[in-house]
Design a protein around this motif. Structure first.
Motif, PDB file in Angstrom:
ATOM      1  N   MET A  76      -2.093 -11.679   1.636  1.00 43.98           N
ATOM      2  CA  MET A  76      -0.896 -11.967   0.739  1.00 43.98           C
ATOM      3  C   MET A  76      -1.074 -13.092   0.054  1.00 43.98           C
ATOM      4  O   MET A  76      -1.128 -13.112  -1.302  1.00 43.98           O
ATOM      5  CB  MET A  76       0.590 -11.888   1.485  1.00 43.98           C
ATOM      6  CG  MET A  76       1.163 -10.587   1.542  1.00 43.98           C
ATOM      7  SD  MET A  76       1.824  -9.900   0.225  1.00 43.98           S
ATOM      8  CE  MET A  76       0.365  -8.569  -0.145  1.00 43.98           C
ATOM      9  N   SER A  77      -1.129 -14.174   0.660  1.00 43.72           N
ATOM     10  CA  SER A  77      -1.267 -15.599   0.076  1.00 43.72           C
ATOM     11  C   SER A  77      -2.501 -15.548  -0.759  1.00 43.72           C
ATOM     12  O   SER A  77      -2.339 -16.383  -1.935  1.00 43.72           O
ATOM     13  CB  SER A  77      -1.452 -16.810   1.049  1.00 43.72           C
ATOM     14  OG  SER A  77      -1.880 -16.159   2.476  1.00 43.72           O
ATOM     15  N   TRP A 118       7.670 -13.681  -5.907  1.00 43.41           N
ATOM     16  CA  TRP A 118       7.261 -14.073  -4.699  1.00 43.41           C
ATOM     17  C   TRP A 118       7.424 -15.391  -4.370  1.00 43.41           C
ATOM     18  O   TRP A 118       8.123 -15.622  -2.936  1.00 43.41           O
ATOM     19  CB  TRP A 118       5.750 -13.975  -4.659  1.00 43.41           C
ATOM     20  CG  TRP A 118       5.077 -14.366  -3.435  1.00 43.41           C
ATOM     21  CD1 TRP A 118       4.996 -13.658  -2.096  1.00 43.41           C
ATOM     22  CD2 TRP A 118       4.305 -15.532  -3.002  1.00 43.41           C
ATOM     23  NE1 TRP A 118       4.458 -14.289  -1.224  1.00 43.41           N
ATOM     24  CE2 TRP A 118       3.707 -15.266  -1.719  1.00 43.41           C
ATOM     25  CE3 TRP A 118       3.652 -16.489  -3.768  1.00 43.41           C
ATOM     26  CZ2 TRP A 118       3.065 -16.161  -1.057  1.00 43.41           C
ATOM     27  CZ3 TRP A 118       2.969 -17.565  -3.079  1.00 43.41           C
ATOM     28  CH2 TRP A 118       2.363 -17.334  -1.691  1.00 43.41           C
ATOM     29  N   LEU A 119       7.468 -16.389  -5.434  1.00 43.87           N
ATOM     30  CA  LEU A 119       7.965 -17.732  -5.081  1.00 43.87           C
ATOM     31  C   LEU A 119       9.485 -17.907  -4.723  1.00 43.87           C
ATOM     32  O   LEU A 119       9.813 -18.676  -4.000  1.00 43.87           O
ATOM     33  CB  LEU A 119       7.405 -18.404  -6.108  1.00 43.87           C
ATOM     34  CG  LEU A 119       6.251 -18.732  -6.529  1.00 43.87           C
ATOM     35  CD1 LEU A 119       5.820 -19.593  -7.607  1.00 43.87           C
ATOM     36  CD2 LEU A 119       5.544 -19.601  -5.188  1.00 43.87           C
ATOM     37  N   ALA A 120      10.020 -16.955  -5.250  1.00 39.76           N
ATOM     38  CA  ALA A 120      11.721 -16.947  -5.011  1.00 39.76           C
ATOM     39  C   ALA A 120      11.988 -16.188  -3.655  1.00 39.76           C
ATOM     40  O   ALA A 120      13.175 -16.984  -3.375  1.00 39.76           O
ATOM     41  CB  ALA A 120      12.287 -16.051  -6.105  1.00 39.76           C
ATOM     42  N   GLU A 121      11.429 -15.497  -3.025  1.00 42.51           N
ATOM     43  CA  GLU A 121      11.733 -14.992  -1.874  1.00 42.51           C
ATOM     44  C   GLU A 121      11.256 -15.796  -0.595  1.00 42.51           C
ATOM     45  O   GLU A 121      10.163 -16.191  -0.755  1.00 42.51           O
ATOM     46  CB  GLU A 121      11.294 -13.640  -1.665  1.00 42.51           C
ATOM     47  CG  GLU A 121       9.862 -13.313  -1.191  1.00 42.51           C
ATOM     48  CD  GLU A 121       9.423 -11.956  -1.537  1.00 42.51           C
ATOM     49  OE1 GLU A 121       8.389 -11.575  -1.166  1.00 42.51           O
ATOM     50  OE2 GLU A 121      10.164 -11.314  -2.320  1.00 42.51           O
ATOM     51  N   PRO A 122      12.052 -16.049   0.366  1.00 42.93           N
ATOM     52  CA  PRO A 122      11.701 -16.918   1.305  1.00 42.93           C
ATOM     53  C   PRO A 122      10.607 -16.163   2.311  1.00 42.93           C
ATOM     54  O   PRO A 122      10.592 -14.987   2.427  1.00 42.93           O
ATOM     55  CB  PRO A 122      12.967 -17.119   2.344  1.00 42.93           C
ATOM     56  CG  PRO A 122      13.643 -15.787   1.982  1.00 42.93           C
ATOM     57  CD  PRO A 122      13.463 -15.623   0.458  1.00 42.93           C
ATOM     58  N   ASP A 123       9.714 -16.773   2.855  1.00 44.62           N
ATOM     59  CA  ASP A 123       8.621 -16.411   3.582  1.00 44.62           C
ATOM     60  C   ASP A 123       9.336 -15.864   5.197  1.00 44.62           C
ATOM     61  O   ASP A 123       9.683 -16.751   5.736  1.00 44.62           O
ATOM     62  CB  ASP A 123       7.663 -17.432   3.564  1.00 44.62           C
ATOM     63  CG  ASP A 123       6.364 -16.875   4.509  1.00 44.62           C
ATOM     64  OD1 ASP A 123       5.593 -16.382   3.820  1.00 44.62           O
ATOM     65  OD2 ASP A 123       6.290 -17.023   5.581  1.00 44.62           O
ATOM     66  N   SER A 124       9.142 -14.795   5.101  1.00 44.26           N
ATOM     67  CA  SER A 124       9.753 -14.276   6.353  1.00 44.26           C
ATOM     68  C   SER A 124       8.583 -14.493   7.814  1.00 44.26           C
ATOM     69  O   SER A 124       9.016 -14.232   8.774  1.00 44.26           O
ATOM     70  CB  SER A 124      10.048 -12.660   6.396  1.00 44.26           C
ATOM     71  OG  SER A 124       8.691 -12.160   6.392  1.00 44.26           O
ATOM     72  N   GLY A 125       7.425 -14.797   7.402  1.00 46.29           N
ATOM     73  CA  GLY A 125       6.480 -15.022   8.212  1.00 46.29           C
ATOM     74  C   GLY A 125       6.243 -13.815   9.090  1.00 46.29           C
ATOM     75  O   GLY A 125       6.786 -12.767   9.127  1.00 46.29           O
ATOM     76  N   PRO A 126       5.076 -14.042  10.126  1.00 45.63           N
ATOM     77  CA  PRO A 126       4.718 -12.781  10.975  1.00 45.63           C
ATOM     78  C   PRO A 126       6.058 -12.403  11.806  1.00 45.63           C
ATOM     79  O   PRO A 126       6.933 -13.611  11.895  1.00 45.63           O
ATOM     80  CB  PRO A 126       3.553 -13.411  11.598  1.00 45.63           C
ATOM     81  CG  PRO A 126       3.713 -14.839  11.529  1.00 45.63           C
ATOM     82  CD  PRO A 126       4.517 -15.114  10.147  1.00 45.63           C
ATOM     83  N   GLN A 142       6.662 -12.677  14.453  1.00 43.34           N
ATOM     84  CA  GLN A 142       7.019 -13.449  15.581  1.00 43.34           C
ATOM     85  C   GLN A 142       6.519 -12.743  16.605  1.00 43.34           C
ATOM     86  O   GLN A 142       6.728 -11.509  16.832  1.00 43.34           O
ATOM     87  CB  GLN A 142       8.475 -13.854  15.789  1.00 43.34           C
ATOM     88  CG  GLN A 142       8.715 -15.444  15.957  1.00 43.34           C
ATOM     89  CD  GLN A 142       8.042 -16.385  15.122  1.00 43.34           C
ATOM     90  OE1 GLN A 142       8.373 -16.139  13.815  1.00 43.34           O
ATOM     91  NE2 GLN A 142       7.306 -17.340  15.449  1.00 43.34           N
ATOM     92  N   LEU A 143       5.857 -13.712  17.712  1.00 43.29           N
ATOM     93  CA  LEU A 143       5.241 -13.053  18.882  1.00 43.29           C
ATOM     94  C   LEU A 143       3.948 -12.036  18.814  1.00 43.29           C
ATOM     95  O   LEU A 143       3.653 -11.490  19.473  1.00 43.29           O
ATOM     96  CB  LEU A 143       6.355 -12.275  19.677  1.00 43.29           C
ATOM     97  CG  LEU A 143       7.724 -12.777  20.004  1.00 43.29           C
ATOM     98  CD1 LEU A 143       8.163 -12.179  21.250  1.00 43.29           C
ATOM     99  CD2 LEU A 143       7.693 -14.319  20.258  1.00 43.29           C
TER     100      LEU A 143
END
Lengths: 177, 177
Positions: A1-2, A80-88, A90-91
DNA sequence: TCAGTATGTATGCCGAGTATGCATCGCCTT
DNA sequence: AAGGCGATGCATACTCGGCATACATACTGA
């Protein structure tokens, strides 16, 4: 993505060709992210396919093909810049699975694992500190901010390792089903 | 990577067929990682190709095919468990690129980004706390330890956001070349 | 009989790495 | 000054692993 959005972001402002994109991208990350050249081109092709960039033909100097951001690409980038990064989710990282397996496999030498992990994190701390210093020397305040984030992460990891190694392991209940 | 070794780890102890592997894996992660079934099978096939597992034929009940860990697989697993997790090369995550782009694109509303990001992390904190509680209730001490790690990470992220939003942005030198 | 669950295959996209091709530029050497 | 040569700029093609969707089929229980 990035990478995808990184490319879009770089194309905002001025058209670039693949090779340039690679260089700019790596420069932006201060050399901490060596991008594969092949991937740049496939990314650009896919972006073109999706209508986010378009070639600014005809080919120039030595086959150079420049791309420019399209209005749709502009929109996608802003979004994309506007939405927060939900990140992986987790775990999902290796370390978690490793820890679980080491816990449940009898001979999984948990303490050794923690110790090695701790050493690795300490090494990373050192690397990051050097990187931060360099970024500041180069006037790259933006980069220094990133490194600061990575430092905080690594410190958290270390703290975690410390907590874990001060637990007394052995007879805890890791139910299997 | 982690799926590959997760499978190996599960196969240590008892042979399993694909569908079972999926269930065990998800159970091990406490339901925080929904694995795609197709991926389990391709992973198993690749593991077989590489000589780390082998089918324990013939097929049973309804086409079930069990796999068992091979000595080579055993070795690979032990080795993986023994080496420290180097983690992603750091700074490769979306949030970093997003931050950089927001910084260098004039209208990149950095404060808004930080605020949204903070909210997302707070939400994650809540989720993780619930998860930890549930893990403890279920006697899954091993899982609770993982969640603790994720919590520390998220706290670090929050702290980072706080640091960033208390900086005064504007005229800093983000050199482009 | 019908819904759901158990179990597996096929296929395709995306991320990422390797290998290759070719033009150009600058330097070294004779 | 000419010729050769390595480094760099620039691009394409191929391969493999991760991951998702969709499909196929058998069984099981209401």
């Amino acid at each position: 993505m990035s990478l995808k959005y990184g490319v879009l972001g770089l194309l905002k402002g001025e058209p670039l060709h693949g090779y340039e994109v690679k260089n700019r991208f790596e420069a932006m990350l201060g050399g901490t992210w060596e991008v594969n050249i092949g991937q740049i081109y496939t990314t650009l092709q896919r972006l073109e396919r999706d209508g986010f960039v378009r070639p600014l033909g005809p080919r120039g100097d030595r086959g150079k093909l420049q791309y420019e951001l399209s209005p749709n690409g502009q929109k996608a980038l802003d979004q994309w810049l506007a939405e927060p990064d939900s990140g992986p989710q987790q775990l999902h990282e290796d370390i978690y699975v490793k820890l679980l397996l080491a816990t449940r496999i009898a001979n999984g030498d948990l303490h050794g694992l923690l110790a090695r992990q701790k050493r690795a994190y300490l090494q990373r701390l050192r690397d990051l500190n050097r990187l931060e210093e360099r970024a500041r020397r180069d006037g790259r305040v933006d980069l220094a901010r990133l490194v600061r984030g990575a430092l905080l992460h690594t410190e958290a990891d270390l703290k975690w390792m410390d907590e874990l190694s001060s637990e007394r392991f052995g007879e805890e209940g890791a139910k299997t089903e």
